[in-house]
Design an enzyme around this catalytic site. Structure first.
Site, mmCIF file in Angstrom:
data_model
loop_
_atom_site.group_PDB
_atom_site.id
_atom_site.type_symbol
_atom_site.label_atom_id
_atom_site.label_comp_id
_atom_site.label_asym_id
_atom_site.label_seq_id
_atom_site.Cartn_x
_atom_site.Cartn_y
_atom_site.Cartn_z
ATOM 1 N N LYS A 76 2.832 -3.343 7.140
ATOM 2 C CA LYS A 76 3.007 -3.482 5.687
ATOM 3 C C LYS A 76 4.395 -2.973 5.292
ATOM 4 O O LYS A 76 5.079 -3.566 4.443
ATOM 5 C CB LYS A 76 1.926 -2.696 4.932
ATOM 6 C CG LYS A 76 0.533 -3.274 5.005
ATOM 7 C CD LYS A 76 0.383 -4.647 4.403
ATOM 8 C CE LYS A 76 0.555 -4.665 2.898
ATOM 9 N NZ LYS A 76 0.261 -6.020 2.331
ATOM 10 N N TYR A 92 -1.279 -0.915 11.041
ATOM 11 C CA TYR A 92 -1.465 -1.494 9.701
ATOM 12 C C TYR A 92 -0.318 -1.098 8.779
ATOM 13 O O TYR A 92 0.382 -1.953 8.226
ATOM 14 C CB TYR A 92 -2.811 -1.041 9.106
ATOM 15 C CG TYR A 92 -2.916 -1.282 7.608
ATOM 16 C CD1 TYR A 92 -2.808 -2.571 7.080
ATOM 17 C CD2 TYR A 92 -3.105 -0.222 6.714
ATOM 18 C CE1 TYR A 92 -2.881 -2.783 5.699
ATOM 19 C CE2 TYR A 92 -3.184 -0.432 5.341
ATOM 20 C CZ TYR A 92 -3.073 -1.714 4.844
ATOM 21 O OH TYR A 92 -3.137 -1.934 3.482
ATOM 22 N N THR A 142 0.826 -1.217 0.000
ATOM 23 C CA THR A 142 0.000 0.000 0.000
ATOM 24 C C THR A 142 0.857 1.263 0.000
ATOM 25 O O THR A 142 1.998 1.238 0.495
ATOM 26 C CB THR A 142 -0.893 -0.017 1.267
ATOM 27 O OG1 THR A 142 -1.432 1.279 1.481
ATOM 28 C CG2 THR A 142 -0.088 -0.386 2.516
ATOM 29 N N ASP A 143 0.286 2.355 -0.485
ATOM 30 C CA ASP A 143 1.011 3.633 -0.418
ATOM 31 C C ASP A 143 1.038 4.182 1.014
ATOM 32 O O ASP A 143 1.742 5.157 1.291
ATOM 33 C CB ASP A 143 0.392 4.668 -1.371
ATOM 34 C CG ASP A 143 -1.052 5.008 -1.049
ATOM 35 O OD1 ASP A 143 -1.654 4.340 -0.189
ATOM 36 O OD2 ASP A 143 -1.590 5.964 -1.649
ATOM 37 N N GLU A 144 0.271 3.550 1.922
ATOM 38 C CA GLU A 144 0.243 4.052 3.299
ATOM 39 C C GLU A 144 1.580 3.861 4.008
ATOM 40 O O GLU A 144 1.815 4.449 5.059
ATOM 41 C CB GLU A 144 -0.902 3.405 4.085
ATOM 42 C CG GLU A 144 -2.252 3.757 3.471
ATOM 43 C CD GLU A 144 -3.444 3.364 4.334
ATOM 44 O OE1 GLU A 144 -3.309 3.338 5.565
ATOM 45 O OE2 GLU A 144 -4.494 3.069 3.751
HETATM 46 N N1 LIG Z 1 -7.876 -2.041 -0.040
HETATM 47 C C1 LIG Z 1 -7.024 -1.123 -0.500
HETATM 48 O O1 LIG Z 1 -7.431 0.005 -0.821
HETATM 49 C C2 LIG Z 1 -5.570 -1.453 -0.675
HETATM 50 C C3 LIG Z 1 -4.734 -0.516 -1.284
HETATM 51 C C4 LIG Z 1 -3.381 -0.844 -1.495
HETATM 52 C C5 LIG Z 1 -2.903 -2.061 -1.100
HETATM 53 N N2 LIG Z 1 -3.740 -2.948 -0.473
HETATM 54 C C6 LIG Z 1 -3.167 -4.254 -0.085
HETATM 55 O O2 LIG Z 1 -3.814 -5.227 -0.884
HETATM 56 C C7 LIG Z 1 -3.916 -6.450 -0.166
HETATM 57 C C8 LIG Z 1 -5.364 -6.923 -0.160
HETATM 58 O O3 LIG Z 1 -6.187 -5.915 0.441
HETATM 59 P P1 LIG Z 1 -7.761 -6.109 0.566
HETATM 60 O O4 LIG Z 1 -8.357 -4.761 0.657
HETATM 61 O O5 LIG Z 1 -8.229 -7.062 -0.475
HETATM 62 O O6 LIG Z 1 -7.852 -6.808 1.991
HETATM 63 P P2 LIG Z 1 -9.010 -7.697 2.624
HETATM 64 O O7 LIG Z 1 -8.955 -7.427 4.089
HETATM 65 O O8 LIG Z 1 -10.290 -7.480 1.897
HETATM 66 O O9 LIG Z 1 -8.556 -9.204 2.332
HETATM 67 C C9 LIG Z 1 -7.515 -9.824 3.000
HETATM 68 C C10 LIG Z 1 -7.649 -11.321 2.827
HETATM 69 O O10 LIG Z 1 -6.541 -11.943 3.494
HETATM 70 C C11 LIG Z 1 -7.032 -13.026 4.248
HETATM 71 N N3 LIG Z 1 -6.132 -13.248 5.386
HETATM 72 C C12 LIG Z 1 -5.959 -12.454 6.474
HETATM 73 N N4 LIG Z 1 -5.068 -12.999 7.317
HETATM 74 C C13 LIG Z 1 -4.629 -14.149 6.726
HETATM 75 C C14 LIG Z 1 -3.693 -15.149 7.091
HETATM 76 N N5 LIG Z 1 -3.014 -15.065 8.244
HETATM 77 N N6 LIG Z 1 -3.491 -16.185 6.247
HETATM 78 C C15 LIG Z 1 -4.191 -16.277 5.073
HETATM 79 N N7 LIG Z 1 -5.090 -15.375 4.689
HETATM 80 C C16 LIG Z 1 -5.315 -14.319 5.498
HETATM 81 C C17 LIG Z 1 -8.427 -12.622 4.682
HETATM 82 O O11 LIG Z 1 -9.222 -13.750 5.024
HETATM 83 C C18 LIG Z 1 -8.925 -11.897 3.436
HETATM 84 O O12 LIG Z 1 -9.526 -12.785 2.533
HETATM 85 C C19 LIG Z 1 -3.366 -6.161 1.229
HETATM 86 O O13 LIG Z 1 -2.044 -6.628 1.281
HETATM 87 C C20 LIG Z 1 -3.411 -4.645 1.347
HETATM 88 O O14 LIG Z 1 -2.393 -4.167 2.206
HETATM 89 C C21 LIG Z 1 -5.042 -2.670 -0.261
#
Ligand SMILES: NC(=O)c1ccc[n+]([C@@H]2O[C@H](COP(=O)([O-])OP(=O)(O)OC[C@H]3O[C@@H](n4cnc5c(N)ncnc54)[C@H](O)[C@@H]3O)[C@@H](O)[C@H]2O)c1
Length: 330
Positions: free
Chosen positions: A150, A146, A119-121
């Site tokens: 990351k 968080y 993430t950009d965070e």
């Molecule tokens: N949502 C955003 O806007 C955003 C932006 C940039 C980057 N990201 C990154 O993208 C990735 C996905 O984000 P998201 O929004 O889909 O998150 P999300 O919370 O919707 O999904 C996370 C998934 O990971 C699974 N999970 C959690 N802990 C686990 C573990 N210990 N073992 C196996 N599975 C596990 C959860 O069950 C879930 O299905 C993350 O790494 C996040 O940091 C998200």
């Protein structure tokens, strides 16, 4: 090609699996997901090319067996919600740090290509005024449990590339929106509250700026990096979608036929980042990626339609999520 997709039952991961099935007939996918409150099997398509394994990315033995069978790992799994990380940071340390460590070790042992989704965070925030944007050279300065976990996972990936020759790439993306996003997150929460006749809530004055990108544009970029990215490189993913939170709420209200002022203010959360903005020049110029959804308003309208048409998907999460927000006073 056999892909191991961690967190594939979450918001971005499930959209990634769907995009992969529709665009890549040569690829089969194994999803490794713990199915926490954020994971939802209903987000995954039923398809013989998809296998779901329920498990923890911090489980070294299971991770080793699955990584060994894969041609590449795309690592989405994370604890991903800032508010929850302020309430209890431990699951963030466990999944984002320990889990990523186990995946990296397995990828190193079996020499498997690794893409780390971040993430950009990790860069902290930017001043509201001025046109400064994050670049791959911006120093890390995370604000919450968080973003700090990351950030730690990103740094491990870089170190595994340098110390062990792991074939890995990293992407840091801005805020995603689109189908299958949990109703705890800002945009789906506002949309589903409005469907339920509840006035939207805005943190503080709502001047905080986020750089929004449609989830499919994020995932197309992940595929581009997986196939053409330079090993060891970090790519920033963003679609020039800077909008402040107040404008997001007002646009949602407008698109759903309400008065744009029909919302309530709630206390801002501690450490709430002011502004994020991505400079995606490297991704655009080096790898030729362009967003398919450059217009945030149009993407938002499509997302509102999706939530209206898929109440059966989000309804089971809604009550529990709102009760949790009530307990946290939000
Ligand atoms: N949502 C955003 O806007 C955003 C932006 C940039 C980057 N990201 C990154 O993208 C990735 C996905 O984000 P998201 O929004 O889909 O998150 P999300 O919370 O919707 O999904 C996370 C998934 O990971 C699974 N999970 C959690 N802990 C686990 C573990 N210990 N073992 C196996 N599975 C596990 C959860 O069950 C879930 O299905 C993350 O790494 C996040 O940091 C998200």
């Amino acid at each position: 090609m056999r892909l191991l997709v961690t967190g594939g039952a979450g918001f971005i991961g499930a959209n990634f699996v769907r995009l992969t099935l529709s665009h890549r007939p040569d690829v089969s996918v194994t999803v490794l997901d713990l199915l926490t409150y954020a994971g939802n099997t209903a987000s995954l398509p039923e398809d013989p090319r998809v296998t779901l394994v329920k498990g923890d990315i911090a489980d070294a033995e299971m991770v080793d067996a699955l990584v060994r069978e894969a041609d590449a790992v795309v690592h989405f799994a994370a604890e991903s919600h800032n508010d929850n990380s302020l309430d209890d940071p431990w699951p963030f340390v466990h999944t984002n740090l320990v889990g990523t460590f186990q995946l990296l070790e397995a990828a190193r042992r079996h020499r498997v290509r690794f893409h780390h989704v971040s993430t950009d965070e990790v860069y902290g925030d930017l001043p509201l005024e001025g046109g400064e944007r994050f670049t791959p050279d911006t120093p890390y300065n995370p604000s919450s449990p968080y973003s700090s976990t990351k950030a730690g996972s990103d740094l491990m990936v870089r170190a595994w590339v340098r110390s062990f020759g792991l074939e890995a790439t990293i992407s840091n993306c801005s805020n995603n929106y689109g189908p299958f996003q949990h109703v705890e997150k800002f945009i789906p929460r506002q949309i589903t509250n409005l469907i339920d006749g509840v006035r939207p809530k805005l943190y503080g004055a709502g001047l905080n700026v986020r750089d929004w990108i449609h989830v499919d544009d994020h995932n197309r970029a992940v595929w581009t990096i997986l196939e053409s990215g330079r090993i060891g490189e970090t790519y920033l993913i963003g679609a020039d979608g800077e909008v402040d939170n107040r404008t997001v709420i007002e646009t949602i209200l407008e698109l759903t036929g309400h008065e744009p002022t029909d919302y309530d203010h709630v206390a801002d959360r501690p450490g709430h980042d002011l502004r994020y903005a991505i400079d995606a020049t490297r991704l655009r110029e080096e790898l030729g990626w362009e967003p398919v959804y450059p217009d945030f308003r149009a993407g938002l309208a499509a997302t509102i339609d999706w939530y209206r048409a898929h109440e059966a998907w989000w309804r089971p999460q809604k009550l529990e999520t709102e009760l949790r927000y009530q307990r946290l006073g939000r």
